[in-house]
Design an enzyme around this catalytic site. Structure first.
Site, short mmCIF file in Angstrom:
data_model
loop_
_atom_site.label_atom_id
_atom_site.label_comp_id
_atom_site.label_asym_id
_atom_site.label_seq_id
_atom_site.Cartn_x
_atom_site.Cartn_y
_atom_site.Cartn_z
N ASP A 181 0.85 -1.19 0.00
CA ASP A 181 0.00 0.00 0.00
C ASP A 181 0.88 1.24 0.00
O ASP A 181 2.05 1.19 0.38
CB ASP A 181 -0.95 0.01 1.20
CG ASP A 181 -0.23 0.27 2.51
OD1 ASP A 181 0.70 -0.49 2.84
OD2 ASP A 181 -0.59 1.24 3.22
N GLU A 208 -0.12 -0.42 5.80
CA GLU A 208 0.89 0.16 6.69
C GLU A 208 0.79 1.67 6.74
O GLU A 208 0.91 2.29 7.80
CB GLU A 208 2.29 -0.27 6.22
CG GLU A 208 3.41 0.05 7.21
CD GLU A 208 3.95 1.48 7.11
OE1 GLU A 208 4.59 1.94 8.08
OE2 GLU A 208 3.73 2.11 6.06
#
Length: 451
Positions: A92, A156
């Site tokens: 991500d 994250e």
């Protein structure tokens, strides 16, 4: 002296690495599904899963984590009796921010000036590619000498803790003898560095109310308490005159004993405007790695365009506090909330709410894995010795893994050196760093297995 076959293999794989990073960067995998389609993150997760399967990984799975995102897991068995190493990265990315400010489209990997530009190229899709390169180099030169687990996180950057909670519920899944977190970076390009400490973080929202509704500033201003003005005074109380963070009860005089950050270099890295002073006291390393740092991330107030002559009835802000190693993040959160409440003026009503929290981290740099990494990095970067640095940012998963597996050695390396401009516009990765760190990781796995 003949070239190292690992280095030769990684060099030959760089065109494929660029093509793969191009594909991975193209996914708009921002785990904020109010802004970006969930399908983009799911497609990125499937790309990582397919890449692991292509390398012979077993038990490849898309893990549905409690925050509604997916982490990708795979296991590559090694020789009987070999240690197990967990390799971490995240797929991500941060939002691109102002896309118009990018010199080239943020989700198109573009080569310019010897660097590859694109959102996530360094943080941390490049880390996924780094792990793949290292494993491919080993497979081409005698095989992977350890058991390998790979985990690629899907949220994250959002800090929503999905993978941490999943790991706590399934503690056997990520168990390993050594963990390599590929989400840090060298102190500068060409200087091999492991990150030995991370500051933790707490996020607190503060809301101030003074009136039942906005009032005409000409009719009531001067006596009616302005909530925005009250909030400004509260926020100002978080810093001393020189900019040092001042949260009641939280010390701010710790020193960093290790690699130092030259002030002129820091000014250049941080792109500080000419004539603007740095804030705080002590060395730059003290300030960014060893001490708390407060940042106002946002304020809800009327924009200048369209503003009316009104006394504001309510205002709120989101505050980040970076927590240094040795300080409990939960205690720091309590101190920050108490400070905000104590420094709100004029009897204004104040509410504080914790939004997120992550503990700081300190690695054991005397472990065998660090010795193996030092040897590997000195070979991958001829003429340079491995350095130890701190990092101002936080990776909450580190503390979760440290708690779950107290005997595991944890190392932090990666591609996010200062020129990478992670989290900013025009993020980029140095292909030379990608190549050398991939070599270093491959050599590390070989040396670690031989210990």
């Amino acid at each position: 002296m003949s070239p190292d076959p690992i280095a030769e293999t990684v060099a030959s794989l760089m065109p494929k690495a660029k093509a793969e990073l191009t594909e991975l960067v193209a996914f708009k995998s921002v785990a904020d599904f109010e802004q970006f389609p969930r399908s983009e993150s799911e497609a990125a997760a499937n790309w990582v899963a397919d890449a692991l399967r292509a390398e012979g990984f077993e038990d490849v799975a898309l893990l549905d984590t409690p925050d509604g995102t997916q982490s990708v897991y795979g296991f590559l068995p090694g020789p009987a009796g070999a240690p197990t190493v967990l390799l971490y990265a995240h797929y991500d990315v941060q939002p691109p921010l102002d896309e118009a400010a990018w010199a080239t489209p943020p989700f198109e990997l573009t080569e310019r000036g010897g660097r590859w530009y694109g959102r996530g190229s360094a943080d941390c899709k490049g880390g996924v590619i780094m792990h793949l390169l290292a494993l491919r180099a080993l497979k081409a030169n005698g095989g992977v000498p350890v058991n390998v687990k790979v985990i690629a996180e899907g949220s994250e950057e959002q800090g929503t803790g999905g993978l941490e909670r999943y790991a706590e519920a399934h503690p056997e899944l990520l168990a390993a003898d050594t963990i390599v977190i590929g989400d840090a970076g060298n102190f500068r390009v060409g200087l091999p560095t492991v990150t030995s400490t991370l500051r933790g973080m707490t996020l607190v929202r503060v809301s101030v109310d003074t009136l039942e509704g906005n009032l005409h500033s000409g009719q009531f201003g001067g006596a009616a308490p302005d909530a925005l003005a009250a909030l400004v005074r509260v926020l100002d109380s978080l810093r001393a005159e020189d900019g040092t963070t001042t949260v009641d009860g939280l010390t701010s005089d710790e020193a960093w004993d290790g690699l130092q950050y030259d002030e002129a270099v820091f000014r250049k890295d941080a792109k500080v405007l000419d004539g603007v002073e740095l804030i705080g006291t002590g060395t730059v390393a003290d300030r960014i790695w060893a001490r708390p740092a407060v940042t106002v991330l946002g304020i809800d107030c009327p924009p200048v365009v369209g503003a009316t002559p009104s006394v504001q009835a309510s205002a709120r802000a989101l505050i980040s506090l970076r927590v240094p190693p040795g300080v409990d993040a939960a205690e720091a959160t309590k101190l920050l909330r108490a400070h905000l409440e104590a420094h709100t003026p004029w009897g204004a009503r104040v509410r504080t709410e914790q939004i997120g929290q992550g503990q700081p981290f300190r690695a054991d740099t005397k472990s065998p894995a660090y010795a193996a990494m030092a040897e590997a990095m000195s070979e991958a970067y001829p003429g340079e010795e491995m350095q130890y640095a701190g990092q101002g940012g936080s990776i909450p998963l580190c503390n979760t893994l440290s708690s779950l597996y107290p005997n595991a050695e944890i190392l932090l390396i990666g591609l996010s050196e200062p020129e990478a401009q992670i989290h900013a516009v025009n993020e980029s990765v140095s292909p030379e760093e990608l190549e050398r760190l991939s070599v270093a990781e491959a050599l590390f796995l070989r040396k670690y297995a031989a210990n």
